[in-house]
Motif scaffolding. Structure first.
Motif, PDB file in Angstrom:
ATOM      1  N   ASP A   1       0.818  -1.217   0.000  1.00  0.00           N
ATOM      2  CA  ASP A   1       0.000   0.000   0.000  1.00  0.00           C
ATOM      3  C   ASP A   1       0.849   1.264   0.000  1.00  0.00           C
ATOM      4  OD1 ASP A   1      -2.186  -1.720   0.169  1.00  0.00           O
ATOM      5  OD2 ASP A   1      -2.241  -1.603   2.359  1.00  0.00           O
TER       6      ASP A   1
ATOM      7  N   ASN B   1       6.080  -5.091   5.552  1.00  0.00           N
ATOM      8  CA  ASN B   1       4.693  -5.014   6.019  1.00  0.00           C
ATOM      9  C   ASN B   1       3.785  -5.045   4.793  1.00  0.00           C
ATOM     10  OD1 ASN B   1       5.150  -4.675   8.854  1.00  0.00           O
ATOM     11  ND2 ASN B   1       5.741  -2.556   8.476  1.00  0.00           N
TER      12      ASN B   1
ATOM     13  N   ARG C   1       0.720  -5.096   4.653  1.00  0.00           N
ATOM     14  CA  ARG C   1      -0.506  -4.342   4.956  1.00  0.00           C
ATOM     15  C   ARG C   1      -1.701  -5.035   4.290  1.00  0.00           C
ATOM     16  NH1 ARG C   1       3.600  -0.407   4.343  1.00  0.00           N
ATOM     17  NH2 ARG C   1       4.079   0.592   6.334  1.00  0.00           N
ATOM     18  N   THR C   2      -2.438  -4.334   3.439  1.00  0.00           N
ATOM     19  CA  THR C   2      -3.610  -4.975   2.830  1.00  0.00           C
ATOM     20  C   THR C   2      -3.337  -5.445   1.406  1.00  0.00           C
ATOM     21  OG1 THR C   2      -4.491  -2.872   2.001  1.00  0.00           O
ATOM     22  CG2 THR C   2      -5.146  -3.532   4.225  1.00  0.00           C
ATOM     23  N   GLU C   3      -2.101  -5.312   0.952  1.00  0.00           N
ATOM     24  CA  GLU C   3      -1.766  -5.661  -0.431  1.00  0.00           C
ATOM     25  C   GLU C   3      -1.378  -7.132  -0.544  1.00  0.00           C
ATOM     26  OE1 GLU C   3       0.975  -3.897  -4.114  1.00  0.00           O
ATOM     27  OE2 GLU C   3       0.987  -2.935  -2.140  1.00  0.00           O
ATOM     28  N   ASN C   4      -1.662  -7.722  -1.699  1.00  0.00           N
ATOM     29  CA  ASN C   4      -1.279  -9.105  -1.963  1.00  0.00           C
ATOM     30  C   ASN C   4       0.250  -9.198  -2.027  1.00  0.00           C
ATOM     31  OD1 ASN C   4      -0.685 -11.640  -3.069  1.00  0.00           O
ATOM     32  ND2 ASN C   4      -2.542 -11.654  -4.312  1.00  0.00           N
TER      33      ASN C   4
ATOM     34  N   GLU D   1       2.653  -6.050   9.749  1.00  0.00           N
ATOM     35  CA  GLU D   1       1.253  -5.829   9.409  1.00  0.00           C
ATOM     36  C   GLU D   1       0.885  -6.638   8.165  1.00  0.00           C
ATOM     37  OE1 GLU D   1      -1.812  -2.170   8.354  1.00  0.00           O
ATOM     38  OE2 GLU D   1       0.039  -1.747   9.474  1.00  0.00           O
TER      39      GLU D   1
ATOM     40  N   ASP E   1      -2.537  -8.246   6.068  1.00  0.00           N
ATOM     41  CA  ASP E   1      -3.995  -8.162   5.906  1.00  0.00           C
ATOM     42  C   ASP E   1      -4.604  -7.155   6.868  1.00  0.00           C
ATOM     43  OD1 ASP E   1      -4.114 -10.009   3.822  1.00  0.00           O
ATOM     44  OD2 ASP E   1      -4.263 -11.710   5.209  1.00  0.00           O
ATOM     45  N   GLY E   2      -3.887  -6.065   7.112  1.00  0.00           N
ATOM     46  CA  GLY E   2      -4.401  -5.004   7.966  1.00  0.00           C
ATOM     47  C   GLY E   2      -4.310  -5.301   9.451  1.00  0.00           C
TER      48      GLY E   2
ATOM     49  N   ARG F   1      -1.815  -6.186  12.772  1.00  0.00           N
ATOM     50  CA  ARG F   1      -0.429  -6.148  13.243  1.00  0.00           C
ATOM     51  C   ARG F   1      -0.132  -7.359  14.129  1.00  0.00           C
ATOM     52  NH1 ARG F   1       1.405   0.112  14.567  1.00  0.00           N
ATOM     53  NH2 ARG F   1       1.074   0.902  12.443  1.00  0.00           N
TER      54      ARG F   1
END
Length: 499
Positions: free
Chosen positions: A382, A408, A410-413, A467, A469-470, A472
């Protein structure tokens, strides 16, 4: 429409009909208290959400709402520049209800070095028996007692609350990181910044700023603070002229000081630089004289960071000779060139998460390595996708072996991140490993690094989470290295049981 603090105070009295005392400002509708004024900053992705939050704040007892745009609410005042004024408002409110002597502020900006420089400044000033708070990426508080920070630069209200609290605890100074986001969003407005430091600028945060030019302009905002008495600028950086111009245009006419590791025309420069595994030694040449400096910090850029810190502490009112005497005791910031050493190998955990920062770390450590220099790194999800292949190329150009792993996501593949990291890269003539699980990647490096090797584990530094899939999850590079070393030692011991 511009609103002064005095106007707000009178409005709050009128709205409350003298029955509810004014209790300052709040940005979080979930935490608003009766008597506070809620500041409704625009949610550009969901404009309707701003109105809902403001309504919730009023229902929770807020005296009124000050918004950037008209929300159509009762007890609402529209002030388009509210985000740039609220820091000063909160400071005046706190001083009205509980006066303190404001902290003398030293702010540091730049892509790399902000955390280390601010931490070193705080250590140096504290060594002179002066309370100094530090605020930034690795924590906030009065040394040595820091609490984790949510942002490099807190929002304007949190920042003023913290500064007021540190003053009440007895601090005299604060060394804080001034991020480009924080400067552009006015989070430092209201701070009494006496000294401003510029380290360097390279590609970062273009997902927010759009262009390198806009990013640089945001950094330059620090040198427009009219409270400034001194400005300290790294003459070796290619964007130093922009910062110098901003400082020269400041109507308060702060004293401008330059430093350099290569240019003898700088106000502060060095000679006789020597590197060793225990740190670096050099001669500091300053307007006050020449000083022999022995630093425990690894790296070329840490010589730059130390030089900036010494100048800032000197201009805060302390003798350079006394400060230099304390340098061997400096510790620096956690996760910034932090060394974990076993018998014959070095493992270095560093926050380097930009191409330039990674290059600096690797080229610096090349001066020390006798075996192979490893680079273990990933790229955050992200965030700016354009710098991902640049990170990989930086590692390939300056280290071998290279290990691609997760940072991290985060929400990115994660698969997309690794695809971007390898886009257009020629891996020929390099030893490259790709291990997506960061813990397993660290274990692999510990298991395979040989005597004389240095392993750089970059990107997360002080962070104690990963982090995904959103969410932590607890993760600390330093702890993972230590655990892997302990497991390896136990495995060796088990192979040779005591007789």
């Amino acid at each position: 429409m511009s609103i002064s603090f005095q106007q707000i105070h009178q409005i709050s009295i009128d709205v409350a009909w003298y029955t509810q005392p004014f209790k300052g400002f709040c940005l979080d509708s979930r935490k608003v208290e009766a008597g506070q004024i809620f500041i409704a900053l625009n949610s550009y992705s969901q404009p309707e959400k701003t109105r809902l939050l403001a309504e919730n704040a009023l229902n929770a007892g807020a005296l009124a709402v000050i918004s950037e745009t008209d929300l159509g609410l009762a007890n609402e005042w529209v002030c388009p520049e509210v985000r740039y004024l609220m820091g000063e408002w909160q400071k005046q409110y706190l001083q009205a209800v509980d006066p303190v002597t404001a902290l003398r502020g030293i702010a540091v900006t730049g892509t790399n070095g902000k955390t280390t420089i601010s931490r070193l400044i705080a250590e140096l000033i504290s060594s002179q028996d002066q309370g100094c708070a530090v605020m930034g990426t690795t924590g906030n508080g009065i040394l040595p007692n820091l609490t984790p920070s949510t942002h490099t630069t807190l929002d304007a209200l949190q920042l003023q609350n913290a500064l007021h609290d540190y003053a009440k605890q007895g601090a005299n100074f604060v060394a804080l990181e001034a991020s480009s986001h924080g400067l552009e969003q006015g989070r430092l407005n209201g701070c009494e910044i006496e000294i401003a430091v510029y380290s360097n600028l390279s590609r970062d945060h273009l997902d927010y700023h759009g262009t390198l030019e806009a990013y640089a302009a945001a950094k330059a905002l620090l040198f427009r603070f009219t409270s400034l008495k001194a400005v300290i600028i790294n003459l070796d950086d290619t964007h130093s002229s922009l910062m110098l111009d901003a400082a020269k245009a400041n109507p308060s006419q702060p004293k401008i000081l330059t430093y350099s590791l290569t240019q003898t025309n700088a106000d502060y420069h060095i000679a006789d630089l020597q590197y060793r595994l225990s740190g670096a030694g050099f001669t500091l040449i300053s307007p006050a004289g020449r000083y022999t400096v022995q630093s425990p910090l690894l790296g070329h850029f840490n010589v730059e960071n130390l030089l900036a810190s010494l100048i800032a502490a000197e201009y805060a009112g302390f003798a350079l000779a006394d400060l230099v005497q304390f340098v061997p005791q400096l510790r620096g910031a956690p996760g910034r060139m932090q060394v974990i050493q076993d018998a014959d190998r070095l493992f270095v955990v560093d926050y380097a998460h930009t191409p330039d920062a990674l290059i600096q770390v690797l080229t610096t450590l090349k001066r020390h390595v006798t075996g192979q220099l490893w680079a273990v790194f990933g790229c955050g999800g992200d965030r700016d996708r354009g710098k991902r292949p640049l990170m990989t190329q930086a590692a390939l150009d300056h280290a071998n072996p290279v290990m691609l792993t997760s940072d991290n996501p985060r929400t990115e593949n994660p698969k997309q991140i690794f695809t971007d990291m390898k886009q257009g890269i020629d891996f020929a003539d390099h030893i490259v490993h790709e291990i997506h699980d960061r813990r397993e990647a660290i274990k692999f490096a510990v298991a395979h690094a040989q005597a004389g090797d240095i392993v750089v584990i970059a990107g997360k530094g002080h962070e104690n989470y990963q982090e995904i899939d959103g969410v932590r999850h607890w993760f600390d590079d330093v702890v993972e290295v230590q655990s892997a070393l302990a497991a390896q030692s136990h495995s060796v011991d088990s192979a040779y049981p005591a007789q």
